[in-house]
Design a protein around this motif. Structure first.
Motif, PDB file in Angstrom:
ATOM      1  N   SER A  81       0.976  -1.342  -0.060  1.00  0.00           N
ATOM      2  CA  SER A  81       0.165   0.035  -0.050  1.00  0.00           C
ATOM      3  C   SER A  81       0.652   1.096   0.222  1.00  0.00           C
ATOM      4  CB  SER A  81      -0.815  -0.022   1.358  1.00  0.00           C
ATOM      5  OG  SER A  81      -1.314   1.277   1.719  1.00  0.00           O
ATOM      6  N   THR A  82       0.418   2.446  -0.893  1.00  0.00           N
ATOM      7  CA  THR A  82       0.958   3.663  -0.705  1.00  0.00           C
ATOM      8  C   THR A  82       0.073   4.597   0.109  1.00  0.00           C
ATOM      9  OG1 THR A  82       1.860   3.204  -3.001  1.00  0.00           O
ATOM     10  CG2 THR A  82       1.955   5.412  -2.052  1.00  0.00           C
ATOM     11  N   HIS A  83       0.505   4.678   1.327  1.00  0.00           N
ATOM     12  CA  HIS A  83      -0.413   5.392   2.158  1.00  0.00           C
ATOM     13  C   HIS A  83       0.388   6.368   3.125  1.00  0.00           C
ATOM     14  CE1 HIS A  83      -3.429   5.808   5.456  1.00  0.00           C
ATOM     15  NE2 HIS A  83      -4.234   5.700   4.401  1.00  0.00           N
ATOM     16  N   LEU A  84      -0.142   7.394   3.343  1.00  0.00           N
ATOM     17  CA  LEU A  84       0.343   8.516   4.371  1.00  0.00           C
ATOM     18  C   LEU A  84      -0.284   8.641   5.601  1.00  0.00           C
ATOM     19  CD1 LEU A  84       1.530  11.076   1.766  1.00  0.00           C
ATOM     20  CD2 LEU A  84       2.816   9.228   2.964  1.00  0.00           C
ATOM     21  N   HIS A  85       0.161   8.768   6.519  1.00  0.00           N
ATOM     22  CA  HIS A  85      -0.569   8.583   7.865  1.00  0.00           C
ATOM     23  C   HIS A  85      -1.369   9.937   8.069  1.00  0.00           C
ATOM     24  CE1 HIS A  85      -1.341   7.485  12.021  1.00  0.00           C
ATOM     25  NE2 HIS A  85      -0.880   8.581  12.295  1.00  0.00           N
ATOM     26  N   ARG A  86      -2.513   9.862   8.355  1.00  0.00           N
ATOM     27  CA  ARG A  86      -3.301  10.998   8.513  1.00  0.00           C
ATOM     28  C   ARG A  86      -3.838  11.100   9.914  1.00  0.00           C
ATOM     29  NH1 ARG A  86      -2.582  13.301   4.141  1.00  0.00           N
ATOM     30  NH2 ARG A  86      -3.009  12.053   2.207  1.00  0.00           N
ATOM     31  N   GLU A  87      -3.581  12.197  10.749  1.00  0.00           N
ATOM     32  CA  GLU A  87      -4.263  12.174  12.138  1.00  0.00           C
ATOM     33  C   GLU A  87      -4.670  13.497  12.262  1.00  0.00           C
ATOM     34  OE1 GLU A  87      -2.758  10.510  16.287  1.00  0.00           O
ATOM     35  OE2 GLU A  87      -2.068   9.433  14.666  1.00  0.00           O
ATOM     36  N   LYS A  88      -5.713  13.951  13.080  1.00  0.00           N
ATOM     37  CA  LYS A  88      -6.081  15.159  13.352  1.00  0.00           C
ATOM     38  C   LYS A  88      -4.895  15.979  14.053  1.00  0.00           C
ATOM     39  CE  LYS A  88     -10.949  15.807  14.332  1.00  0.00           C
ATOM     40  NZ  LYS A  88     -12.069  15.611  15.444  1.00  0.00           N
ATOM     41  N   LEU A 122       5.715  -4.758  -0.970  1.00  0.00           N
ATOM     42  CA  LEU A 122       6.008  -4.081   0.281  1.00  0.00           C
ATOM     43  C   LEU A 122       5.525  -3.088   0.081  1.00  0.00           C
ATOM     44  CD1 LEU A 122       9.912  -4.623   0.662  1.00  0.00           C
ATOM     45  CD2 LEU A 122       8.222  -5.703   1.786  1.00  0.00           C
ATOM     46  N   GLY A 123       4.873  -2.243   1.293  1.00  0.00           N
ATOM     47  CA  GLY A 123       4.163  -1.126   1.445  1.00  0.00           C
ATOM     48  C   GLY A 123       5.306   0.083   1.536  1.00  0.00           C
ATOM     49  N   ASN A 124       4.616   1.419   1.052  1.00  0.00           N
ATOM     50  CA  ASN A 124       5.581   2.497   1.083  1.00  0.00           C
ATOM     51  C   ASN A 124       6.320   2.617   2.494  1.00  0.00           C
ATOM     52  OD1 ASN A 124       3.352   3.449   2.466  1.00  0.00           O
ATOM     53  ND2 ASN A 124       3.482   5.445   1.431  1.00  0.00           N
ATOM     54  N   TRP A 125       5.767   2.140   3.392  1.00  0.00           N
ATOM     55  CA  TRP A 125       6.550   2.357   4.916  1.00  0.00           C
ATOM     56  C   TRP A 125       8.099   1.955   4.727  1.00  0.00           C
ATOM     57  CZ3 TRP A 125       8.578  -1.179   8.303  1.00  0.00           C
ATOM     58  CH2 TRP A 125       8.617  -0.727   9.583  1.00  0.00           C
ATOM     59  N   HIS A 126       8.260   0.798   3.961  1.00  0.00           N
ATOM     60  CA  HIS A 126       9.658   0.288   3.676  1.00  0.00           C
ATOM     61  C   HIS A 126      10.440   1.307   3.041  1.00  0.00           C
ATOM     62  CE1 HIS A 126       8.733  -3.931   5.199  1.00  0.00           C
ATOM     63  NE2 HIS A 126       7.585  -3.782   4.735  1.00  0.00           N
ATOM     64  N   PHE A 127       9.899   2.298   2.262  1.00  0.00           N
ATOM     65  CA  PHE A 127      10.692   2.728   1.381  1.00  0.00           C
ATOM     66  C   PHE A 127      11.047   4.345   1.859  1.00  0.00           C
ATOM     67  CE2 PHE A 127       8.385  -0.301  -1.130  1.00  0.00           C
ATOM     68  CZ  PHE A 127       9.541  -0.915  -1.555  1.00  0.00           C
ATOM     69  N   GLY A 160      -2.187  -4.605   0.800  1.00  0.00           N
ATOM     70  CA  GLY A 160      -1.723  -3.999   2.296  1.00  0.00           C
ATOM     71  C   GLY A 160      -2.712  -2.854   2.512  1.00  0.00           C
ATOM     72  N   GLY A 161      -2.637  -2.364   3.707  1.00  0.00           N
ATOM     73  CA  GLY A 161      -3.371  -1.195   3.965  1.00  0.00           C
ATOM     74  C   GLY A 161      -2.673   0.216   4.721  1.00  0.00           C
ATOM     75  N   GLY A 162      -3.529   0.970   5.109  1.00  0.00           N
ATOM     76  CA  GLY A 162      -2.882   2.158   5.933  1.00  0.00           C
ATOM     77  C   GLY A 162      -2.566   1.668   7.249  1.00  0.00           C
ATOM     78  N   ASP A 163      -1.897   2.379   8.034  1.00  0.00           N
ATOM     79  CA  ASP A 163      -1.519   2.030   9.466  1.00  0.00           C
ATOM     80  C   ASP A 163      -0.722   0.766   9.482  1.00  0.00           C
ATOM     81  OD1 ASP A 163      -1.587   2.670  11.932  1.00  0.00           O
ATOM     82  OD2 ASP A 163      -3.593   1.693  12.484  1.00  0.00           O
ATOM     83  N   ARG A 164       0.133   0.599   8.506  1.00  0.00           N
ATOM     84  CA  ARG A 164       0.855  -0.684   8.471  1.00  0.00           C
ATOM     85  C   ARG A 164       0.216  -2.056   8.358  1.00  0.00           C
ATOM     86  NH1 ARG A 164       6.005  -0.014  12.289  1.00  0.00           N
ATOM     87  NH2 ARG A 164       5.710   2.353  12.365  1.00  0.00           N
ATOM     88  N   SER A 165      -1.016  -1.984   8.087  1.00  0.00           N
ATOM     89  CA  SER A 165      -1.670  -3.335   7.861  1.00  0.00           C
ATOM     90  C   SER A 165      -1.420  -3.848   7.009  1.00  0.00           C
ATOM     91  CB  SER A 165      -3.280  -2.975   8.215  1.00  0.00           C
ATOM     92  OG  SER A 165      -3.821  -2.702   6.888  1.00  0.00           O
ATOM     93  N   THR A 166      -0.975  -5.144   7.107  1.00  0.00           N
ATOM     94  CA  THR A 166      -0.436  -6.219   5.964  1.00  0.00           C
ATOM     95  C   THR A 166      -1.921  -7.053   5.599  1.00  0.00           C
ATOM     96  OG1 THR A 166       1.493  -6.648   7.321  1.00  0.00           O
ATOM     97  CG2 THR A 166       0.851  -8.120   5.684  1.00  0.00           C
ATOM     98  N   GLY A 208       1.972   2.541   4.655  1.00  0.00           N
ATOM     99  CA  GLY A 208       1.327   1.614   3.900  1.00  0.00           C
ATOM    100  C   GLY A 208       2.001   0.500   4.080  1.00  0.00           C
ATOM    101  N   GLY A 209       1.069  -0.602   4.408  1.00  0.00           N
ATOM    102  CA  GLY A 209       1.475  -2.063   4.734  1.00  0.00           C
ATOM    103  C   GLY A 209       1.800  -3.092   3.592  1.00  0.00           C
ATOM    104  N   ASP A 210       2.142  -4.008   3.884  1.00  0.00           N
ATOM    105  CA  ASP A 210       2.739  -5.150   2.924  1.00  0.00           C
ATOM    106  C   ASP A 210       1.354  -5.742   2.285  1.00  0.00           C
ATOM    107  OD1 ASP A 210       4.953  -4.074   3.437  1.00  0.00           O
ATOM    108  OD2 ASP A 210       5.777  -6.031   4.576  1.00  0.00           O
ATOM    109  N   GLY A 211       1.653  -6.342   0.978  1.00  0.00           N
ATOM    110  CA  GLY A 211       0.502  -7.048   0.598  1.00  0.00           C
ATOM    111  C   GLY A 211       0.571  -8.763   1.267  1.00  0.00           C
ATOM    112  N   GLY A 212      -0.383  -9.337   1.346  1.00  0.00           N
ATOM    113  CA  GLY A 212      -0.224 -10.933   1.698  1.00  0.00           C
ATOM    114  C   GLY A 212       0.263 -11.719   0.747  1.00  0.00           C
ATOM    115  N   ARG A 213       0.883 -12.811   1.281  1.00  0.00           N
ATOM    116  CA  ARG A 213       1.042 -13.736   0.046  1.00  0.00           C
ATOM    117  C   ARG A 213       0.184 -14.361  -0.662  1.00  0.00           C
ATOM    118  NH1 ARG A 213       1.264 -19.144   0.500  1.00  0.00           N
ATOM    119  NH2 ARG A 213       1.231 -19.282   2.819  1.00  0.00           N
TER     120      ARG A 213
END
Ligand SMILES: Nc1nc2c(ncn2[C@@H]2O[C@H](COP(=O)(O)OP(=O)(O)OP(=O)(O)O)[C@@H](O)[C@H]2O)c(=O)[nH]1
Length: 335
Positions: free
Chosen positions: A23-30, A128-133, A76-82, A39-44
């Motif tokens: 996932s390519t995702h940027l953390h958003r919080e108030k 791999l999600g964008n978090w790794h990069f 994969g999804g936001g919040d580093r979810s695999t 962005g989390g990783d894709g599953g096998r």
């Protein structure tokens, strides 16, 4: 155990699952203006396995399984979810199943043991999600990996093992008759290409719900190992039987000579066949009175010092219980 149909050749198309996308995702919080990449990783992707099962005797249960597909990996999804791994598929096969790639005809592997598990189509790795990069120069990477693709294969499954006990004898030795009186179930055998001969297979019910499989392999004639007759094709099937049961009719002029010819055929085909346990059965003994039997016994004791032998008659049902007992003990003292 399959009764009614014997299948020793099936074609199945299998495909593993694709790996899930990273996932390519940027953390958003108030109140946090610029969240980092999460962005989390894709599953096998799911694998497709073949698994050995000693209580299967044929490939009949797979006859209509044209396609077997494992599940795709989740993204994969936001919040580093695999992403979730794709569902694996398990194809149960009898021991002695040879796996071949249909396109190249290459043998991939063979399943020989109970519980043995081999991957025939490997699931794609998740991306791999964008978090790794993230790095000091790029704190908000807008890049993630795609999952790896699935694998597809047209496979051929072929069964080499036909039986625990292989009957070896010339035509008319009484193999089919013996099989018919020993066995409780008689799976019908699939037609073989190029021949009308079929090995005859039966399940021998033994004490306390035990059983073993016995096969009459037709076509062993003198010269079979050089390709005369159709022997060669069937000899392939007794390669792995644990015990060989030689059948020679009592009215054969020279029992030892006939036995030697049969042994020689097997040896020419594959010398390892002679490592198997062997037993000799003198069939059709209802044709013999007790006096002649005693005379013959003296001769046989001389000729067969190391091979156990037994007089039987399928027609008069003599010696059959002893034969089953003996075969069972031979099958269970191996290894
Ligand atoms: N007297 C007697 N005849 C038997 C016995 N068993 C088989 N036969 C006869 O022997 C002949 C051959 O028997 P099969 O069982 O067909 O022999 P086979 O070895 O299977 O022969 P192929 O199918 O040609 O390989 C038949 O005529 C049977 O009736 C037996 O115990 N006693």
């Amino acid at each position: 155990m399959t009764e009614g149909n014997f299948v020793d050749y099936v074609k199945i198309y299998v495909s593993s699952g694709k790996g899930g996308k990273g996932s390519t995702h940027l953390h958003r919080e108030k109140f946090i203006e610029k969240g980092g990449p999460d962005g989390g990783d894709g599953g096998r992707g799911g694998h497709v396995y073949l698994v050995g099962n000693k209580s299967l005797w044929t490939l009949f249960h797979l006859k209509f399984a044209r396609h077997v597909k494992a599940g795709h990996g989740g993204d994969g999804g936001g919040d580093r979810s695999t992403g979730a791994d794709g569902e694996d598929k398990f194809i149960e096969v009898p021991l002695g199943t040879v796996v071949r790639d249909k396109e190249s005809n290459e043998i991939l592997f063979e399943i020989t043991e109970h519980g043995e598990k081999k991957i025939v189509a490997q699931g794609g790795k998740g991306g791999l999600g964008n978090w790794h990069f993230r790095s000091s120069t790029n704190q908000t990477p807008r890049y993630s990996q795609p999952g790896l693709p699935s694998e597809e294969i047209d496979m051929i499954l072929e069964l080499k093992v036909l039986a625990d006990v292989g009957l070896v004898g010339f035509p008319n030795a009484g193999k089919s008759t013996l099989l018919s009186v020993l066995t409780s179930a008689k799976p019908k055998i699939a037609d073989y290409p190029f021949t009308t001969l079929k090995p005859n297979l039966g399940i021998v019910a033994y004490r306390d719900f035990k059983s073993f499989v016995i096969a009459d392999i037709p076509g062993i004639i003198e010269g079979a190992a050089e390709g005369k007759g159709l022997g060669h094709y069937f000899l392939r099937h007794i390669e792995r039987n644990s015990t060989l049961l030689f059948l020679v009719p009592v009215d054969t002029p020279d029992i030892k000579a006939e036995y030697d010819i049969l042994v020689n055929e097997l040896k020419k085909y594959n010398p390892e066949m002679l490592d198997k346990e062997r037993m000799l059965v003198i069939s059709k003994c209802d044709m013999l009175d007790d006096e002649l039997k005693s005379e013959l016994k003296i001769q046989l004791d001389k000729d067969f010092k190391n091979i156990p032998y037994l007089f039987i008659s399928s027609v008069a049902q003599q010696g059959l219980t002893e034969l089953k007992d003996k075969l069972w003990s031979m099958l269970n003292t191996e290894n």
